[in-house]
Design an enzyme around this catalytic site. Structure first.
Site, PDB file in Angstrom:
ATOM      1  N   GLY A 102       0.799  -1.232   0.000  1.00  0.00           N
ATOM      2  CA  GLY A 102       0.000   0.000   0.000  1.00  0.00           C
ATOM      3  C   GLY A 102       0.820   1.265   0.000  1.00  0.00           C
ATOM      4  N   GLN A 121      -7.472  -2.413  -3.547  1.00  0.00           N
ATOM      5  CA  GLN A 121      -7.981  -1.041  -3.312  1.00  0.00           C
ATOM      6  C   GLN A 121      -6.884  -0.080  -2.900  1.00  0.00           C
ATOM      7  OE1 GLN A 121      -7.139  -0.693  -0.186  1.00  0.00           O
ATOM      8  NE2 GLN A 121      -8.558  -1.488   1.308  1.00  0.00           N
ATOM      9  N   ARG A 122      -5.787  -0.579  -2.346  1.00  0.00           N
ATOM     10  CA  ARG A 122      -4.715   0.334  -1.927  1.00  0.00           C
ATOM     11  C   ARG A 122      -3.376   0.032  -2.625  1.00  0.00           C
ATOM     12  NH1 ARG A 122      -5.321  -3.281   2.353  1.00  0.00           N
ATOM     13  NH2 ARG A 122      -3.423  -4.306   3.101  1.00  0.00           N
ATOM     14  N   LYS A 177       4.627  -9.558  -6.397  1.00  0.00           N
ATOM     15  CA  LYS A 177       4.470  -8.101  -6.458  1.00  0.00           C
ATOM     16  C   LYS A 177       5.663  -7.443  -7.141  1.00  0.00           C
ATOM     17  CE  LYS A 177       1.663  -7.666  -2.296  1.00  0.00           C
ATOM     18  NZ  LYS A 177       1.623  -7.160  -0.906  1.00  0.00           N
ATOM     19  N   CYS A 186      15.579  11.138  14.397  1.00  0.00           N
ATOM     20  CA  CYS A 186      15.355   9.915  13.623  1.00  0.00           C
ATOM     21  C   CYS A 186      14.115   9.184  14.154  1.00  0.00           C
ATOM     22  CB  CYS A 186      16.592   9.025  13.679  1.00  0.00           C
ATOM     23  SG  CYS A 186      16.843   8.132  15.243  1.00  0.00           S
ATOM     24  N   CYS A 188      -2.830  -4.558   9.163  1.00  0.00           N
ATOM     25  CA  CYS A 188      -3.812  -3.890   8.305  1.00  0.00           C
ATOM     26  C   CYS A 188      -5.036  -4.784   8.103  1.00  0.00           C
ATOM     27  CB  CYS A 188      -3.190  -3.548   6.956  1.00  0.00           C
ATOM     28  SG  CYS A 188      -2.028  -2.175   7.017  1.00  0.00           S
ATOM     29  N   CYS A 246      20.115   9.006  22.056  1.00  0.00           N
ATOM     30  CA  CYS A 246      19.518   8.079  21.074  1.00  0.00           C
ATOM     31  C   CYS A 246      20.640   7.209  20.502  1.00  0.00           C
ATOM     32  CB  CYS A 246      18.818   8.843  19.965  1.00  0.00           C
ATOM     33  SG  CYS A 246      18.298   7.780  18.598  1.00  0.00           S
TER      34      CYS A 246
END
Ligand code: ZN
Length: 234
Positions: free
Chosen positions: A16, A47-48, A61, A144, A161, A217
């Site tokens: 997507g 659809q996406r 894909k 980041c 999803c 970080c």
């Protein structure tokens, strides 16, 4: 002299987010991409996943994407990348690589964040679920993905999803935005890095946040600044 056309866009996931990102990159004049995905086209995702149609159902894909975008030289990589394999994968990318992390795996997004900073590879991370989506361009010297979210959530708490749903137009917005950020990074424009774009499709709200580079970080400790692809010698 090199041009935008010499940049190599590395798209992780041809779903997507990856489909609209690839369309936008191709339309903008990108000429080379590496697309990594292990999955096949399924009818309930059409659809996406806007690169594909019913004739592609069952196809890989990466191969369907390469067929759909003949103007973009796509190197299809049929592979499911594990987070532990990301550092070696990033280390082996071409010098002009710009990575777009378009998967639905939070652990992979953190792995690419850390590895791309460590190797000086420009990165755009995106995610979408339900009505919401985010995108963040990552370069040394700016906040980041790990500055913002610190660590991936436990796998059992991450909704998929398929379970939580996702609005096709929302994920399309984020994919297009990721492509635009990647094009800016490829052009050497670091001003887009460290800005967190957040889209709320339910309330039609777009926010551009400026998170701080978090002191301590761990992703920045080994960060390497590298010239942009356009600044590289031909
Ligand atoms: Zn950070």
């Amino acid at each position: 002299m090199t041009t935008l056309r010499s940049a190599c866009f590395v798209v992780i996931g041809a779903g997507g987010l990856g489909c609209p990102a690839l369309l936008a990159l191709s339309a903008a004049g990108a000429r080379r991409a590496i697309v990594l995905d292990h999955d096949r086209v399924e009818v309930h995702n059409l659809q996406r996943q806007v690169l594909y149609d019913v004739g592609d159902v069952g196809a890989l894909k990466v191969e369907a994407a390469a067929r759909r975008l003949p103007g973009l030289a796509i190197e299809p990589v049929r592979r499911r990348l594990m987070p532990s394999e990301v550092p070696a994968f990033v280390a082996g990318l071409p010098a002009a690589a710009v990575v777009l992390e378009c998967s639905d795996q939070p652990a992979l997004k953190f792995a690419f964040n850390d590895a791309c900073l460590a190797h000086g590879v420009p990165l755009v991370v995106g995610a979408a679920l339900g009505w919401h989506g985010q995108a963040l361009a990552v370069r040394p010297g700016a906040a980041c993905y790990r500055c913002v979210y610190e660590a991936p959530p436990p796998a059992e708490l991450v909704p998929r999803c398929d379970e939580a749903g996702v609005i096709g137009s929302g994920v399309g917005h984020i994919g297009m935005l990721m492509a635009q950020l990647a094009l800016r990074l490829a052009e050497g424009d670091g001003t887009v890095a460290g800005q967190l774009w957040a889209i709320d499709m339910l309330h039609a709200r777009v926010q551009r946040l400026a998170p701080h580079l978090r002191a301590g970080c761990p992703a920045h400790r080994l960060a390497v600044a590298r010239p942009s692809p356009l600044a590289s010698p031909p």
